[in-house]
Design an enzyme around this catalytic site. Structure first.
Site, PDB file in Angstrom:
ATOM      1  N   SER A  75      73.953  21.260  66.004  1.00  0.00           N
ATOM      2  CA  SER A  75      72.888  20.262  65.868  1.00  0.00           C
ATOM      3  C   SER A  75      71.697  20.854  65.099  1.00  0.00           C
ATOM      4  O   SER A  75      71.866  21.286  63.964  1.00  0.00           O
ATOM      5  CB  SER A  75      72.503  19.745  67.264  1.00  0.00           C
ATOM      6  OG  SER A  75      71.802  18.530  67.178  1.00  0.00           O
TER       7      SER A  75
ATOM      8  N   ASP B  15      79.662  10.669  67.656  1.00  0.00           N
ATOM      9  CA  ASP B  15      78.370  11.335  67.847  1.00  0.00           C
ATOM     10  C   ASP B  15      77.240  10.336  67.627  1.00  0.00           C
ATOM     11  O   ASP B  15      77.030   9.861  66.511  1.00  0.00           O
ATOM     12  CB  ASP B  15      78.233  12.517  66.876  1.00  0.00           C
ATOM     13  CG  ASP B  15      77.073  13.443  67.233  1.00  0.00           C
ATOM     14  OD1 ASP B  15      76.077  12.954  67.796  1.00  0.00           O
ATOM     15  OD2 ASP B  15      77.172  14.646  66.947  1.00  0.00           O
TER      16      ASP B  15
ATOM     17  N   HIS C  76      78.543  14.265  70.790  1.00  0.00           N
ATOM     18  CA  HIS C  76      77.613  15.326  70.407  1.00  0.00           C
ATOM     19  C   HIS C  76      77.834  16.569  71.263  1.00  0.00           C
ATOM     20  O   HIS C  76      77.115  16.810  72.240  1.00  0.00           O
ATOM     21  CB  HIS C  76      76.176  14.809  70.553  1.00  0.00           C
ATOM     22  CG  HIS C  76      75.156  15.644  69.835  1.00  0.00           C
ATOM     23  ND1 HIS C  76      75.156  15.792  68.473  1.00  0.00           N
ATOM     24  CD2 HIS C  76      74.102  16.376  70.294  1.00  0.00           C
ATOM     25  CE1 HIS C  76      74.143  16.576  68.119  1.00  0.00           C
ATOM     26  NE2 HIS C  76      73.502  16.942  69.213  1.00  0.00           N
TER      27      HIS C  76
END
Length: 221
Positions: A111, A169, A196
């Site tokens: 991320s 996600d 995610h």
């Protein structure tokens, strides 16, 4: 000497996501570390900036952290931040971790940590001596929208990368991760059906090992 000549496992510096920490990242990557056992060791480092306001599972000793902010004490991946703050300290923290805990062969970012790892790749490809890494695995990555960060993406980044993105996600949508991949020369793209997180099921395990074999051939075969 590198892992190839020593026959040792590769070493990856792990860069966690926004609102995570080294400890939280370690807890959430158990399946990945198991999948890579014997081939690659993952050593994570905490971002230098505590996130204001903590989190629902904040225990004081281990505040959630971030690599940079798009607004005062906040971060939104899609925000075109006029005054992003904190990136230089984070680049210095990564350089320090590479120097103090190295040698490392590559980076594994998740991320916001993947976005940071991509910036490190750009600096490395330009010859920045602070970042002696050969490749990166970028999970749920994205390119920073801040104009001040635009220089990282001006030219194609010539460092081998594996880009991992989840079809479901909802935090970093797949198009954002694909856009980041397009800034690299010959990126390898791996999609998974999940959301995610850092996936480590059999198909992803194979993709990780195939990619890592380029830097550590013949290990464990």
């Amino acid at each position: 000497a590198d892992a190839m000549s020593e026959g040792r496992p590769l070493r990856l510096l792990g860069l966690h996501g926004y609102r995570q920490s080294e400890r939280r990242f370690r807890q959430r990557t158990g399946a990945l570390r198991k999948a890579l056992r014997g081939r690659a060791e993952l050593v994570a480092v905490s971002a230098p900036h505590p996130v204001p306001g903590g989190g629902e599972d904040d225990d004081g000793d281990d505040p959630p952290r971030g690599w940079w902010f798009s607004g005062p004490g906040t971060f939104e991946a899609g925000e075109v931040a006029a005054a992003p703050a904190g990136l230089e300290e984070s680049l210095s923290a990564v350089a320090a971790a590479l120097a103090e805990h190295g040698p490392f062969d590559g980076l594994l970012g998740f991320s916001q940590g993947a976005a940071l790892a991509a910036m490190v790749c750009a600096l490395r490809a330009r010859g920045d001596p602070r970042f002696p890494v050969a490749f990166a695995i970028l999970v749920a990555g994205f390119a920073s929208r801040a104009p001040a960060h635009g220089h990282f993406y001006r030219e194609p980044i010539a460092l081998p990368t594996l880009h991992v993105m989840g079809d479901a996600d909802a935090v970093i949508a797949t198009p954002l991760s694909r856009e980041l991949a397009q800034h690299f020369v010959e990126p390898v793209v791996l999609t998974h059906p999940g959301g995610h997180f850092v996936p480590a099921a059999a198909p992803q395990k194979k993709a990780y090992l195939d990619f890592l074999d380029r830097f550590c051939p013949g290990q464990g075969q």
